[in-house]
Write a protein that holds these residues in place. Structure first.
Motif, PDB file in Angstrom:
ATOM      1  N   ALA A 265       0.910  -1.191  -0.064  1.00 24.48           N
ATOM      2  CA  ALA A 265      -0.070  -0.103   0.034  1.00 24.48           C
ATOM      3  C   ALA A 265       0.907   1.276   0.008  1.00 24.48           C
ATOM      4  CB  ALA A 265      -0.714  -0.142   1.147  1.00 24.48           C
ATOM      5  N   GLY A 266       2.029   1.179  -0.840  1.00 23.17           N
ATOM      6  CA  GLY A 266       2.803   2.428  -0.962  1.00 23.17           C
ATOM      7  C   GLY A 266       2.444   3.277  -2.285  1.00 23.17           C
ATOM      8  N   GLY A 267       3.425   3.778  -2.964  1.00 22.05           N
ATOM      9  CA  GLY A 267       3.054   4.688  -4.171  1.00 22.05           C
ATOM     10  C   GLY A 267       2.031   3.822  -5.178  1.00 22.05           C
ATOM     11  N   LEU A 268       2.460   2.708  -5.450  1.00 20.86           N
ATOM     12  CA  LEU A 268       1.532   2.042  -6.235  1.00 20.86           C
ATOM     13  C   LEU A 268       0.320   1.621  -5.926  1.00 20.86           C
ATOM     14  CD1 LEU A 268       4.090  -0.387  -8.130  1.00 20.86           C
ATOM     15  CD2 LEU A 268       2.859   1.938  -9.323  1.00 20.86           C
ATOM     16  N   GLY A 269       0.360   0.774  -4.709  1.00 19.88           N
ATOM     17  CA  GLY A 269      -0.770   0.291  -3.918  1.00 19.88           C
ATOM     18  C   GLY A 269      -1.942   1.200  -3.460  1.00 19.88           C
ATOM     19  N   SER A 270      -1.574   2.283  -3.042  1.00 23.48           N
ATOM     20  CA  SER A 270      -2.275   3.351  -2.353  1.00 23.48           C
ATOM     21  C   SER A 270      -3.180   3.818  -3.546  1.00 23.48           C
ATOM     22  CB  SER A 270      -1.829   4.382  -1.510  1.00 23.48           C
ATOM     23  OG  SER A 270      -0.723   5.239  -2.003  1.00 23.48           O
ATOM     24  N   ASN A 271      -2.475   4.281  -4.497  1.00 24.86           N
ATOM     25  CA  ASN A 271      -3.001   4.859  -5.673  1.00 24.86           C
ATOM     26  C   ASN A 271      -4.017   3.949  -6.247  1.00 24.86           C
ATOM     27  OD1 ASN A 271      -2.036   7.706  -5.529  1.00 24.86           O
ATOM     28  ND2 ASN A 271      -0.276   6.852  -5.733  1.00 24.86           N
ATOM     29  N   ILE A 272      -3.311   2.653  -6.818  1.00 23.88           N
ATOM     30  CA  ILE A 272      -4.307   1.764  -7.367  1.00 23.88           C
ATOM     31  C   ILE A 272      -5.721   1.456  -6.511  1.00 23.88           C
ATOM     32  CG2 ILE A 272      -4.422  -0.860  -7.944  1.00 23.88           C
ATOM     33  CD1 ILE A 272      -1.256  -0.717  -8.199  1.00 23.88           C
TER      34      ILE A 272
ATOM     35  N   GLN B 266     -10.904  -5.855   2.936  1.00 23.26           N
ATOM     36  CA  GLN B 266     -10.061  -6.706   4.041  1.00 23.26           C
ATOM     37  C   GLN B 266      -8.567  -6.216   3.934  1.00 23.26           C
ATOM     38  OE1 GLN B 266     -11.529 -10.567   1.647  1.00 23.26           O
ATOM     39  NE2 GLN B 266     -10.738 -11.267   3.610  1.00 23.26           N
ATOM     40  N   ALA B 267      -8.427  -5.535   4.924  1.00 25.02           N
ATOM     41  CA  ALA B 267      -6.917  -4.984   5.080  1.00 25.02           C
ATOM     42  C   ALA B 267      -6.265  -5.546   6.249  1.00 25.02           C
ATOM     43  CB  ALA B 267      -7.358  -3.544   5.540  1.00 25.02           C
ATOM     44  N   PHE B 268      -4.984  -6.168   5.734  1.00 22.15           N
ATOM     45  CA  PHE B 268      -4.164  -6.875   6.666  1.00 22.15           C
ATOM     46  C   PHE B 268      -2.654  -6.109   6.985  1.00 22.15           C
ATOM     47  CE2 PHE B 268      -6.889  -9.811   4.296  1.00 22.15           C
ATOM     48  CZ  PHE B 268      -7.325 -10.634   5.321  1.00 22.15           C
ATOM     49  N   ARG B 269      -2.740  -5.684   8.134  1.00 26.57           N
ATOM     50  CA  ARG B 269      -1.573  -5.138   8.398  1.00 26.57           C
ATOM     51  C   ARG B 269      -0.378  -6.100   8.619  1.00 26.57           C
ATOM     52  NH1 ARG B 269      -0.280  -0.665  13.125  1.00 26.57           N
ATOM     53  NH2 ARG B 269       1.977  -0.501  12.626  1.00 26.57           N
ATOM     54  N   LEU B 270       0.134  -6.764   7.513  1.00 20.76           N
ATOM     55  CA  LEU B 270       1.362  -7.784   7.827  1.00 20.76           C
ATOM     56  C   LEU B 270       2.126  -7.791   6.499  1.00 20.76           C
ATOM     57  CD1 LEU B 270      -0.041  -9.893   5.730  1.00 20.76           C
ATOM     58  CD2 LEU B 270      -1.085 -10.616   7.645  1.00 20.76           C
ATOM     59  N   ARG B 271       3.299  -8.346   6.640  1.00 17.62           N
ATOM     60  CA  ARG B 271       4.237  -8.363   5.491  1.00 17.62           C
ATOM     61  C   ARG B 271       3.879  -9.683   4.786  1.00 17.62           C
ATOM     62  NH1 ARG B 271       9.559  -6.711   4.917  1.00 17.62           N
ATOM     63  NH2 ARG B 271       9.472  -5.913   7.025  1.00 17.62           N
TER      64      ARG B 271
ATOM     65  N   GLY C 169     -15.694   1.506  -8.797  1.00 18.47           N
ATOM     66  CA  GLY C 169     -16.801   0.862  -8.411  1.00 18.47           C
ATOM     67  C   GLY C 169     -16.340  -0.597  -8.034  1.00 18.47           C
ATOM     68  N   VAL C 170     -15.248  -0.951  -8.076  1.00 16.69           N
ATOM     69  CA  VAL C 170     -14.719  -2.543  -7.416  1.00 16.69           C
ATOM     70  C   VAL C 170     -15.380  -2.523  -5.996  1.00 16.69           C
ATOM     71  CG1 VAL C 170     -12.799  -4.007  -7.106  1.00 16.69           C
ATOM     72  CG2 VAL C 170     -12.757  -2.441  -9.133  1.00 16.69           C
ATOM     73  N   GLY C 171     -15.994  -3.887  -5.916  1.00 18.22           N
ATOM     74  CA  GLY C 171     -16.598  -3.909  -4.753  1.00 18.22           C
ATOM     75  C   GLY C 171     -15.963  -4.523  -3.517  1.00 18.22           C
ATOM     76  N   HIS C 172     -14.791  -5.351  -3.880  1.00 14.64           N
ATOM     77  CA  HIS C 172     -13.977  -6.214  -2.825  1.00 14.64           C
ATOM     78  C   HIS C 172     -12.571  -5.763  -2.939  1.00 14.64           C
ATOM     79  CE1 HIS C 172     -17.839  -8.435  -1.887  1.00 14.64           C
ATOM     80  NE2 HIS C 172     -18.141  -8.053  -3.181  1.00 14.64           N
ATOM     81  N   LEU C 173     -11.960  -5.369  -2.212  1.00 20.55           N
ATOM     82  CA  LEU C 173     -10.567  -5.040  -2.275  1.00 20.55           C
ATOM     83  C   LEU C 173      -9.944  -5.693  -0.954  1.00 20.55           C
ATOM     84  CD1 LEU C 173     -10.343  -1.152  -2.926  1.00 20.55           C
ATOM     85  CD2 LEU C 173      -9.834  -3.074  -4.553  1.00 20.55           C
ATOM     86  N   VAL C 174      -9.039  -6.651  -1.359  1.00 18.62           N
ATOM     87  CA  VAL C 174      -7.881  -7.181  -0.212  1.00 18.62           C
ATOM     88  C   VAL C 174      -6.725  -6.434  -0.264  1.00 18.62           C
ATOM     89  CG1 VAL C 174      -6.822  -9.237   0.397  1.00 18.62           C
ATOM     90  CG2 VAL C 174      -9.282  -9.341  -0.763  1.00 18.62           C
ATOM     91  N   ILE C 175      -6.233  -5.852   0.754  1.00 14.76           N
ATOM     92  CA  ILE C 175      -4.926  -5.029   0.557  1.00 14.76           C
ATOM     93  C   ILE C 175      -4.123  -5.631   1.843  1.00 14.76           C
ATOM     94  CG2 ILE C 175      -4.222  -2.690   0.909  1.00 14.76           C
ATOM     95  CD1 ILE C 175      -6.617  -1.699  -0.251  1.00 14.76           C
ATOM     96  N   ALA C 176      -2.879  -5.664   1.578  1.00 13.50           N
ATOM     97  CA  ALA C 176      -1.698  -5.920   2.760  1.00 13.50           C
ATOM     98  C   ALA C 176      -0.635  -5.302   2.718  1.00 13.50           C
ATOM     99  CB  ALA C 176      -1.429  -7.496   2.311  1.00 13.50           C
ATOM    100  N   ASP C 177      -0.264  -4.562   3.696  1.00 12.72           N
ATOM    101  CA  ASP C 177       1.143  -4.058   4.013  1.00 12.72           C
ATOM    102  C   ASP C 177       1.291  -3.793   5.375  1.00 12.72           C
ATOM    103  OD1 ASP C 177       2.543  -1.461   1.916  1.00 12.72           O
ATOM    104  OD2 ASP C 177       3.000  -1.882   4.127  1.00 12.72           O
ATOM    105  N   PHE C 178       2.670  -4.097   5.684  1.00 13.06           N
ATOM    106  CA  PHE C 178       2.835  -4.094   7.191  1.00 13.06           C
ATOM    107  C   PHE C 178       3.241  -2.485   7.576  1.00 13.06           C
ATOM    108  CE2 PHE C 178       7.332  -3.155   6.519  1.00 13.06           C
ATOM    109  CZ  PHE C 178       7.652  -3.384   5.226  1.00 13.06           C
ATOM    110  N   ASP C 179       3.576  -1.927   6.785  1.00 10.92           N
ATOM    111  CA  ASP C 179       4.158  -0.476   7.104  1.00 10.92           C
ATOM    112  C   ASP C 179       3.236   0.700   7.648  1.00 10.92           C
ATOM    113  OD1 ASP C 179       6.437   1.028   7.143  1.00 10.92           O
ATOM    114  OD2 ASP C 179       6.643   1.486   5.197  1.00 10.92           O
ATOM    115  N   THR C 180       3.832   1.719   8.011  1.00  8.83           N
ATOM    116  CA  THR C 180       2.992   2.827   8.765  1.00  8.83           C
ATOM    117  C   THR C 180       3.282   4.077   7.697  1.00  8.83           C
ATOM    118  OG1 THR C 180       4.815   3.060  10.241  1.00  8.83           O
ATOM    119  CG2 THR C 180       2.999   2.045  10.965  1.00  8.83           C
TER     120      THR C 180
END
Lengths: 207, 65
Positions: free
Chosen positions: A32-39, A96-101, A47-58
């Motif tokens: 969820a950095g430069g690419l992921g946050s903007n994507i 679905q947001a996962f704070r992990l590597r 209008g995408v209904g379901h997003l699964v996002i994973a990143d360990f960082d703050t």
């Protein structure tokens, strides 16, 4: 969609059929950095209904030059800050947001149920490992990788290539932060936009 | 003659994927390889030899994201 037969503004704009297909889609975003946050923001707006996002960082102040975060998010978990922003745009997006590597061990569990996964890491080895891992899953998601968006080279160098049946690679394929090149928002967002666009095109049957 | 990234390359005929990558100057930790459209797990790079009918696609990853 939780709003009965009423056509919302998004449905009016893109049509009910496109909205239904997008609302059903489950798209993973690894990083969820430069690419992921903007994507993520672009897919939510599309209008995408379901997003699964994973990143360990703050969020760090140094991220603000290109990542979809603001000063108020500094110190917060990236996936939390992103979920909050996505729900501020469209509360219907199931996150679905996962704070992990993401590792070779958990990649299947995290992303195996996705139709498409956007690889949005920054480290070259981690990119290679995740792409290999996801393409080894059968059945498995279509993978859209971001590869080469550093520097201030012309926009036309950033392209989308299809390789094999389940891999798309967006980027210039050459510019490399490990070779000392720096990241600027416009070029990072060009690459992110190509990844988001190819994902939307796949969902809408254009690829 | 095997094809590498769409171009005919006789220098890799009979090489394993790992040897071909080395010969062509790729860092195996930073690539993903598709052989005839199928992903090849890194663990198999030193097992599979290329023959004249093979088409190898090497994606070289760079840093930044």
């Amino acid at each position: 969609m939780g709003e009965g037969a009423q056509m919302g503004p998004l449905e009016q704009r893109i049509g009910r059929m496109a909205r239904e297909r997008l609302a059903k889609a489950r798209i993973g975003i690894a990083g969820a950095g430069g690419l992921g946050s903007n994507i993520a923001m672009m897919l939510a707006r599309s209008g995408v209904g379901h997003l699964v996002i994973a990143d360990f960082d703050t969020v760090d102040e140094s991220n603000l030059n290109r990542q979809h975060y603001a000063r108020e998010h500094v110190g917060a978990s990236k996936v939390d800050a992103l979920s909050q922003q996505i729900h501020a745009v469209d509360p219907r997006v199931a996150m679905q947001a996962f704070r992990l590597r993401v590792t070779p061990q958990n990649a299947r569990e995290l992303f195996g149920g996705c139709d498409i996964v956007c690889e949005a890491f920054d480290d070259a080895q981690a990119k290679a490992t995740l792409v290999e891992q996801l393409l080894s899953l059968t059945p498995g998601p279509i993978v859209v990788s971001g590869n080469g968006m550093a520097g201030i080279g012309p926009a036309s160098e950033i392209v989308t290539r299809r390789l094999g049946s389940r891999l798309y690679v967006c980027g210039d394929g050459e510019s490399d932060v490990d070779a000392g090149e720096v990241l600027y928002a416009p070029r990072v967002m060009l690459c992110a936009a190509q990844q988001a666009l190819v994902a939307v095109r796949i969902v809408l049957g254009e690829e | 003659m095997a094809q590498v990234n769409g171009k005919t390359d006789t220098s890799v005929d009979g090489c394993t994927i790992g040897a071909a990558l080395e010969r062509l100057g790729f860092d195996r930790a930073r690539v993903a390889c598709e052989l005839n459209g199928e992903i090849v797990p890194r663990a198999e790079y030193d097992e599979r030899a290329l023959d004249e009918h093979d088409a190898l696609e090497v994606v070289r990853f760079v840093g930044g994201g």
